[in-house]
Design a protein around this motif. Sequence first.
Motif, PDB file in Angstrom:
ATOM      1  N   MET A 108       0.833  -1.200   0.000  1.00  0.00           N
ATOM      2  CA  MET A 108       0.000   0.000   0.000  1.00  0.00           C
ATOM      3  C   MET A 108       0.871   1.254   0.000  1.00  0.00           C
ATOM      4  SD  MET A 108      -3.117  -0.307  -0.320  1.00  0.00           S
ATOM      5  CE  MET A 108      -4.462  -1.459  -0.257  1.00  0.00           C
ATOM      6  N   GLY A 109       1.967   1.184   0.762  1.00  0.00           N
ATOM      7  CA  GLY A 109       2.891   2.315   0.824  1.00  0.00           C
ATOM      8  C   GLY A 109       3.513   2.586  -0.534  1.00  0.00           C
ATOM      9  N   ILE A 110       3.950   1.513  -1.192  1.00  0.00           N
ATOM     10  CA  ILE A 110       4.556   1.659  -2.517  1.00  0.00           C
ATOM     11  C   ILE A 110       3.532   2.225  -3.508  1.00  0.00           C
ATOM     12  CG2 ILE A 110       5.491   0.393  -4.486  1.00  0.00           C
ATOM     13  CD1 ILE A 110       6.807  -1.506  -2.378  1.00  0.00           C
ATOM     14  N   GLY A 111       2.305   1.707  -3.434  1.00  0.00           N
ATOM     15  CA  GLY A 111       1.242   2.196  -4.322  1.00  0.00           C
ATOM     16  C   GLY A 111       0.994   3.681  -4.133  1.00  0.00           C
ATOM     17  N   VAL A 163       3.984   5.746  -5.400  1.00  0.00           N
ATOM     18  CA  VAL A 163       4.034   5.865  -6.862  1.00  0.00           C
ATOM     19  C   VAL A 163       2.996   6.881  -7.341  1.00  0.00           C
ATOM     20  CG1 VAL A 163       3.551   4.649  -9.013  1.00  0.00           C
ATOM     21  CG2 VAL A 163       4.991   3.577  -7.276  1.00  0.00           C
ATOM     22  N   VAL A 164       1.782   6.784  -6.797  1.00  0.00           N
ATOM     23  CA  VAL A 164       0.727   7.737  -7.190  1.00  0.00           C
ATOM     24  C   VAL A 164       1.147   9.160  -6.833  1.00  0.00           C
ATOM     25  CG1 VAL A 164      -1.643   8.476  -6.757  1.00  0.00           C
ATOM     26  CG2 VAL A 164      -1.127   6.044  -7.011  1.00  0.00           C
ATOM     27  N   GLY A 165       1.692   9.332  -5.613  1.00  0.00           N
ATOM     28  CA  GLY A 165       2.132  10.657  -5.184  1.00  0.00           C
ATOM     29  C   GLY A 165       3.232  11.196  -6.082  1.00  0.00           C
ATOM     30  N   ARG A 166       4.161  10.321  -6.467  1.00  0.00           N
ATOM     31  CA  ARG A 166       5.288  10.719  -7.325  1.00  0.00           C
ATOM     32  C   ARG A 166       4.788  11.165  -8.698  1.00  0.00           C
ATOM     33  NH1 ARG A 166       8.085  13.213  -8.252  1.00  0.00           N
ATOM     34  NH2 ARG A 166      10.148  13.237  -9.168  1.00  0.00           N
ATOM     35  N   ILE A 167       3.839  10.422  -9.251  1.00  0.00           N
ATOM     36  CA  ILE A 167       3.266  10.765 -10.560  1.00  0.00           C
ATOM     37  C   ILE A 167       2.644  12.152 -10.503  1.00  0.00           C
ATOM     38  CG2 ILE A 167       1.378  10.212 -12.154  1.00  0.00           C
ATOM     39  CD1 ILE A 167       1.957   7.227 -11.464  1.00  0.00           C
ATOM     40  N   LYS A 168       2.054  12.477  -9.365  1.00  0.00           N
ATOM     41  CA  LYS A 168       1.387  13.766  -9.224  1.00  0.00           C
ATOM     42  C   LYS A 168       2.346  14.882  -8.849  1.00  0.00           C
ATOM     43  CE  LYS A 168      -3.177  12.079  -8.544  1.00  0.00           C
ATOM     44  NZ  LYS A 168      -4.504  12.552  -8.209  1.00  0.00           N
ATOM     45  N   GLY A 169       3.621  14.607  -8.901  1.00  0.00           N
ATOM     46  CA  GLY A 169       4.607  15.650  -8.679  1.00  0.00           C
ATOM     47  C   GLY A 169       4.942  15.895  -7.229  1.00  0.00           C
ATOM     48  N   TRP A 197       4.558  10.001   0.579  1.00  0.00           N
ATOM     49  CA  TRP A 197       3.334   9.232   0.316  1.00  0.00           C
ATOM     50  C   TRP A 197       3.514   7.768   0.634  1.00  0.00           C
ATOM     51  CZ3 TRP A 197      -1.125  11.297   0.291  1.00  0.00           C
ATOM     52  CH2 TRP A 197      -1.247  12.638  -0.056  1.00  0.00           C
ATOM     53  N   PHE A 198       4.758   7.282   0.525  1.00  0.00           N
ATOM     54  CA  PHE A 198       5.037   5.909   0.927  1.00  0.00           C
ATOM     55  C   PHE A 198       4.744   5.744   2.414  1.00  0.00           C
ATOM     56  CE2 PHE A 198       7.967   2.903   2.917  1.00  0.00           C
ATOM     57  CZ  PHE A 198       7.598   1.736   2.256  1.00  0.00           C
ATOM     58  N   VAL A 199       5.211   6.691   3.235  1.00  0.00           N
ATOM     59  CA  VAL A 199       4.990   6.634   4.682  1.00  0.00           C
ATOM     60  C   VAL A 199       3.496   6.713   4.990  1.00  0.00           C
ATOM     61  CG1 VAL A 199       5.347   7.856   6.861  1.00  0.00           C
ATOM     62  CG2 VAL A 199       7.260   7.557   5.271  1.00  0.00           C
ATOM     63  N   ILE A 200       2.798   7.657   4.340  1.00  0.00           N
ATOM     64  CA  ILE A 200       1.359   7.806   4.576  1.00  0.00           C
ATOM     65  C   ILE A 200       0.627   6.514   4.192  1.00  0.00           C
ATOM     66  CG2 ILE A 200      -0.737   9.036   3.880  1.00  0.00           C
ATOM     67  CD1 ILE A 200       1.092  11.508   3.421  1.00  0.00           C
ATOM     68  N   GLY A 201       0.991   5.960   3.041  1.00  0.00           N
ATOM     69  CA  GLY A 201       0.342   4.736   2.569  1.00  0.00           C
ATOM     70  C   GLY A 201       0.619   3.538   3.455  1.00  0.00           C
ATOM     71  N   ALA A 202       1.826   3.469   4.016  1.00  0.00           N
ATOM     72  CA  ALA A 202       2.188   2.333   4.865  1.00  0.00           C
ATOM     73  C   ALA A 202       1.557   2.439   6.244  1.00  0.00           C
ATOM     74  CB  ALA A 202       3.709   2.244   4.984  1.00  0.00           C
ATOM     75  N   VAL A 203       1.457   3.675   6.748  1.00  0.00           N
ATOM     76  CA  VAL A 203       0.877   3.874   8.078  1.00  0.00           C
ATOM     77  C   VAL A 203      -0.649   3.748   8.015  1.00  0.00           C
ATOM     78  CG1 VAL A 203       0.530   5.552   9.939  1.00  0.00           C
ATOM     79  CG2 VAL A 203       2.786   5.280   8.907  1.00  0.00           C
ATOM     80  N   LEU A 204      -1.228   4.258   6.953  1.00  0.00           N
ATOM     81  CA  LEU A 204      -2.675   4.203   6.777  1.00  0.00           C
ATOM     82  C   LEU A 204      -2.999   3.431   5.494  1.00  0.00           C
ATOM     83  CD1 LEU A 204      -3.317   7.973   7.479  1.00  0.00           C
ATOM     84  CD2 LEU A 204      -3.863   6.133   9.049  1.00  0.00           C
ATOM     85  N   PRO A 205      -2.846   2.108   5.509  1.00  0.00           N
ATOM     86  CA  PRO A 205      -3.088   1.330   4.282  1.00  0.00           C
ATOM     87  C   PRO A 205      -4.488   1.590   3.736  1.00  0.00           C
ATOM     88  CG  PRO A 205      -2.124  -0.052   5.985  1.00  0.00           C
ATOM     89  CD  PRO A 205      -2.480   1.244   6.640  1.00  0.00           C
ATOM     90  N   GLY A 206      -4.586   1.748   2.471  1.00  0.00           N
ATOM     91  CA  GLY A 206      -5.893   2.021   1.860  1.00  0.00           C
ATOM     92  C   GLY A 206      -6.194   3.496   1.888  1.00  0.00           C
ATOM     93  N   LEU A 207      -6.246   4.045   3.096  1.00  0.00           N
ATOM     94  CA  LEU A 207      -6.527   5.480   3.247  1.00  0.00           C
ATOM     95  C   LEU A 207      -5.436   6.323   2.598  1.00  0.00           C
ATOM     96  CD1 LEU A 207      -7.934   6.284   6.802  1.00  0.00           C
ATOM     97  CD2 LEU A 207      -8.796   7.042   4.586  1.00  0.00           C
ATOM     98  N   GLY A 208      -4.192   5.926   2.830  1.00  0.00           N
ATOM     99  CA  GLY A 208      -3.075   6.667   2.266  1.00  0.00           C
ATOM    100  C   GLY A 208      -3.103   6.647   0.749  1.00  0.00           C
ATOM    101  N   LEU A 209      -3.432   5.471   0.212  1.00  0.00           N
ATOM    102  CA  LEU A 209      -3.510   5.338  -1.245  1.00  0.00           C
ATOM    103  C   LEU A 209      -4.632   6.210  -1.798  1.00  0.00           C
ATOM    104  CD1 LEU A 209      -2.329   3.823  -3.668  1.00  0.00           C
ATOM    105  CD2 LEU A 209      -4.024   2.044  -3.299  1.00  0.00           C
ATOM    106  N   LEU A 210      -5.765   6.215  -1.107  1.00  0.00           N
ATOM    107  CA  LEU A 210      -6.889   7.060  -1.513  1.00  0.00           C
ATOM    108  C   LEU A 210      -6.503   8.534  -1.454  1.00  0.00           C
ATOM    109  CD1 LEU A 210     -10.167   5.593   0.007  1.00  0.00           C
ATOM    110  CD2 LEU A 210      -9.709   6.143  -2.379  1.00  0.00           C
ATOM    111  N   ALA A 211      -5.825   8.904  -0.361  1.00  0.00           N
ATOM    112  CA  ALA A 211      -5.413  10.302  -0.193  1.00  0.00           C
ATOM    113  C   ALA A 211      -4.489  10.714  -1.324  1.00  0.00           C
ATOM    114  CB  ALA A 211      -4.727  10.487   1.158  1.00  0.00           C
ATOM    115  N   ALA A 212      -3.570   9.819  -1.695  1.00  0.00           N
ATOM    116  CA  ALA A 212      -2.646  10.114  -2.797  1.00  0.00           C
ATOM    117  C   ALA A 212      -3.418  10.260  -4.107  1.00  0.00           C
ATOM    118  CB  ALA A 212      -1.592   9.016  -2.915  1.00  0.00           C
ATOM    119  N   ALA A 213      -4.432   9.425  -4.288  1.00  0.00           N
ATOM    120  CA  ALA A 213      -5.206   9.459  -5.530  1.00  0.00           C
ATOM    121  C   ALA A 213      -6.006  10.747  -5.647  1.00  0.00           C
ATOM    122  CB  ALA A 213      -6.134   8.255  -5.598  1.00  0.00           C
TER     123      ALA A 213
END
Length: 95
Positions: A10-13, A16-22, A28-44
């Motif tokens: 989830m962190g990697i996902g 990657v999304v955060g990186r694509i968005k500049g 975003w890796f930390v956010i995604g790993a600490v809050l799986p699912g939520l972090g990915l949504l937040a990045a999206a």
Amino acid sequence: MIYLAFALWMGIGAGVVGRIKGSSFFIWFVIGAVLPGLGLLAAAFYRSDRDEVRRQCPTCGRIVKLHDAMCMSCGTDLEFPEVGIEPESAALQRR
Ligand SMILES: [Zn+2]
């Protein structure tokens, strides 16, 4: 252990999304790993800096965000302009 692998993916996902968005991959890796699912949504749903309308500072010529009230480079107070420069993302798509 399974949860750990899940959080890592989830962190990697999110990263990657955060990186694509500049943004930063690591943040975003930390956010995604600490809050799986939520972090990915937040990045999206995170609003990309590249989609902001921009304008040019009349004093130093630096490109700043439209909503900035002050130039980050020279400190000039900026009026809300009548014309903006198209977002970086729109400019990139035309190339
Ligand atoms: Zn300036």
